[in-house]
Write an enzyme that holds these catalytic residues in place. Structure first.
Site, mmCIF file in Angstrom:
data_model
loop_
_atom_site.group_PDB
_atom_site.id
_atom_site.type_symbol
_atom_site.label_atom_id
_atom_site.label_comp_id
_atom_site.label_asym_id
_atom_site.label_seq_id
_atom_site.Cartn_x
_atom_site.Cartn_y
_atom_site.Cartn_z
ATOM 1 N N ASP A 8 0.871 -1.177 0.000
ATOM 2 C CA ASP A 8 0.000 0.000 0.000
ATOM 3 C C ASP A 8 0.912 1.233 0.000
ATOM 4 O O ASP A 8 2.138 1.111 -0.189
ATOM 5 C CB ASP A 8 -1.004 -0.032 1.174
ATOM 6 C CG ASP A 8 -0.355 0.191 2.534
ATOM 7 O OD1 ASP A 8 0.896 0.302 2.601
ATOM 8 O OD2 ASP A 8 -1.095 0.257 3.533
ATOM 9 N N HIS A 9 0.342 2.409 0.209
ATOM 10 C CA HIS A 9 1.157 3.633 0.196
ATOM 11 C C HIS A 9 2.217 3.603 1.293
ATOM 12 O O HIS A 9 3.269 4.224 1.164
ATOM 13 C CB HIS A 9 0.255 4.866 0.344
ATOM 14 C CG HIS A 9 -0.616 4.800 1.563
ATOM 15 N ND1 HIS A 9 -1.700 3.935 1.649
ATOM 16 C CD2 HIS A 9 -0.572 5.455 2.755
ATOM 17 C CE1 HIS A 9 -2.276 4.087 2.845
ATOM 18 N NE2 HIS A 9 -1.607 4.996 3.528
ATOM 19 N N CYS A 65 3.390 -2.999 3.967
ATOM 20 C CA CYS A 65 2.593 -1.820 4.301
ATOM 21 C C CYS A 65 3.385 -1.029 5.339
ATOM 22 O O CYS A 65 4.609 -1.195 5.439
ATOM 23 C CB CYS A 65 1.166 -2.184 4.734
ATOM 24 S SG CYS A 65 1.003 -3.153 6.239
ATOM 25 N N GLY A 66 2.735 -0.164 6.086
ATOM 26 C CA GLY A 66 3.481 0.631 7.053
ATOM 27 C C GLY A 66 4.087 -0.242 8.138
ATOM 28 O O GLY A 66 5.252 -0.093 8.505
ATOM 29 N N THR A 67 3.274 -1.162 8.645
ATOM 30 C CA THR A 67 3.708 -2.036 9.743
ATOM 31 C C THR A 67 3.774 -3.510 9.362
ATOM 32 O O THR A 67 4.340 -4.307 10.112
ATOM 33 C CB THR A 67 2.709 -1.936 10.915
ATOM 34 O OG1 THR A 67 1.419 -2.354 10.409
ATOM 35 C CG2 THR A 67 2.611 -0.520 11.454
ATOM 36 N N GLY A 68 3.135 -3.867 8.264
ATOM 37 C CA GLY A 68 2.986 -5.287 7.896
ATOM 38 C C GLY A 68 1.793 -5.937 8.570
ATOM 39 O O GLY A 68 1.430 -7.064 8.230
ATOM 40 N N ILE A 69 1.189 -5.233 9.507
ATOM 41 C CA ILE A 69 0.126 -5.857 10.314
ATOM 42 C C ILE A 69 -1.163 -6.033 9.514
ATOM 43 O O ILE A 69 -1.731 -7.130 9.445
ATOM 44 C CB ILE A 69 -0.145 -5.045 11.606
ATOM 45 C CG1 ILE A 69 1.094 -5.033 12.491
ATOM 46 C CG2 ILE A 69 -1.334 -5.640 12.364
ATOM 47 C CD1 ILE A 69 1.017 -4.069 13.678
ATOM 48 N N GLY A 70 -1.634 -4.944 8.903
ATOM 49 C CA GLY A 70 -2.888 -5.030 8.144
ATOM 50 C C GLY A 70 -2.775 -6.062 7.029
ATOM 51 O O GLY A 70 -3.677 -6.887 6.822
ATOM 52 N N MET A 71 -1.652 -6.036 6.329
ATOM 53 C CA MET A 71 -1.421 -6.989 5.238
ATOM 54 C C MET A 71 -1.482 -8.423 5.754
ATOM 55 O O MET A 71 -2.094 -9.302 5.131
ATOM 56 C CB MET A 71 -0.055 -6.744 4.597
ATOM 57 C CG MET A 71 0.047 -5.477 3.768
ATOM 58 S SD MET A 71 -0.959 -5.587 2.272
ATOM 59 C CE MET A 71 -0.211 -4.267 1.302
ATOM 60 N N HIS A 98 9.436 -24.017 9.862
ATOM 61 C CA HIS A 98 8.454 -24.647 10.747
ATOM 62 C C HIS A 98 7.003 -24.482 10.280
ATOM 63 O O HIS A 98 6.192 -25.374 10.520
ATOM 64 C CB HIS A 98 8.561 -24.065 12.170
ATOM 65 C CG HIS A 98 9.754 -24.566 12.928
ATOM 66 N ND1 HIS A 98 9.891 -24.414 14.284
ATOM 67 C CD2 HIS A 98 10.868 -25.227 12.503
ATOM 68 C CE1 HIS A 98 11.040 -24.955 14.677
ATOM 69 N NE2 HIS A 98 11.659 -25.438 13.603
ATOM 70 N N ARG A 133 6.689 -33.389 12.886
ATOM 71 C CA ARG A 133 5.893 -32.589 13.820
ATOM 72 C C ARG A 133 5.445 -31.276 13.190
ATOM 73 O O ARG A 133 4.328 -30.802 13.433
ATOM 74 C CB ARG A 133 6.637 -32.353 15.137
ATOM 75 C CG ARG A 133 7.874 -31.492 15.049
ATOM 76 C CD ARG A 133 8.619 -31.501 16.385
ATOM 77 N NE ARG A 133 9.684 -30.513 16.446
ATOM 78 C CZ ARG A 133 10.866 -30.646 15.829
ATOM 79 N NH1 ARG A 133 11.116 -31.697 15.073
ATOM 80 N NH2 ARG A 133 11.787 -29.710 15.963
ATOM 81 N N HIS A 134 6.294 -30.695 12.342
ATOM 82 C CA HIS A 134 5.910 -29.432 11.704
ATOM 83 C C HIS A 134 4.886 -29.681 10.602
ATOM 84 O O HIS A 134 3.925 -28.909 10.456
ATOM 85 C CB HIS A 134 7.150 -28.718 11.153
ATOM 86 C CG HIS A 134 8.128 -28.371 12.226
ATOM 87 N ND1 HIS A 134 7.770 -27.654 13.357
ATOM 88 C CD2 HIS A 134 9.443 -28.669 12.368
ATOM 89 C CE1 HIS A 134 8.824 -27.526 14.141
ATOM 90 N NE2 HIS A 134 9.842 -28.132 13.572
HETATM 91 C C1 RB5 Z 1 -1.408 3.109 6.432
HETATM 92 O O1 RB5 Z 1 -1.360 4.340 7.056
HETATM 93 C C2 RB5 Z 1 -1.106 2.002 7.429
HETATM 94 O O2 RB5 Z 1 -2.125 1.902 8.354
HETATM 95 C C3 RB5 Z 1 -0.889 0.693 6.708
HETATM 96 O O3 RB5 Z 1 0.153 0.825 5.806
HETATM 97 C C4 RB5 Z 1 -0.528 -0.488 7.586
HETATM 98 O O4 RB5 Z 1 0.511 -0.168 8.450
HETATM 99 C C5 RB5 Z 1 -1.656 -1.134 8.278
HETATM 100 O O5 RB5 Z 1 -1.503 -2.143 8.975
#
Ligand code: RB5
Length: 150
Positions: A8-9, A65-71, A98, A133-134
């Protein structure tokens, strides 16, 4: 190996770094976007990359993405995707060994380009261990998907 990539951006600056790395290694890839800095929803890119990996069109996926979390949250909602959210080389290696992870998610606001490429390299160059196991645990993930997804 064929790799699907997307961002994303929030990950737009690291994607050219990734593309340069893949091209220098001669790895085939497809860029599923986004292609500029306009604010977009990470959801659609994680869905596109995750689906391309889950349906076997691509061997692995890399999402930024910014954090990788949303993705990673979105990717892990796709049946057949095992997405590792990794910001260190050890985790990237272990999620292949694993978990047989087929998608990697990272955050551009978390790692610099040097560490980013080391993480990517560990992810794409490490094979699943195949240990009983894995394999059993990965199989249990697949059974859970079959139970919970249509
Ligand atoms: C965008 O501002 C940010 O929220 C997105 O890139 C990502 O970090 C979400 O998890």
């Amino acid at each position: 190996m064929k790799i699907a990539i997307g961002c994303d951006h929030g990950g737009i600056n690291l994607k050219p770094v990734l593309i340069d790395f893949l091209e220098k290694k001669g790895i085939e890839y497809k860029d599923f976007g986004t292609f500029d800095k306009s604010s977009v929803d990470y959801n659609e890119f994680a869905l596109a990359v995750g689906t391309a990996v889950a349906n076997g069109e691509y061997d692995k996926g890399i999402l930024i993405c910014g954090t990788g979390i949303g993705m990673s949250i979105v990717a892990n909602k796709i049946k057949g995707v095992r997405c590792g959210h990794c910001h260190d080389v050890f985790s990237a290696k272990m999620t292949r060994l694993h978990n047989d992870a087929n998608v990697l998610a990272l955050g551009e606001r978390v790692v610099g380009p040097g560490l980013f490429l080391e993480i990517v390299d560990a992810f794409i160059s490490t094979e699943f261990s195949g240990d009983e196991r894995h394999a059993r645990r990965v199989e249990k993930i697949k059974q859970l998907e079959n139970k919970n997804f249509k």
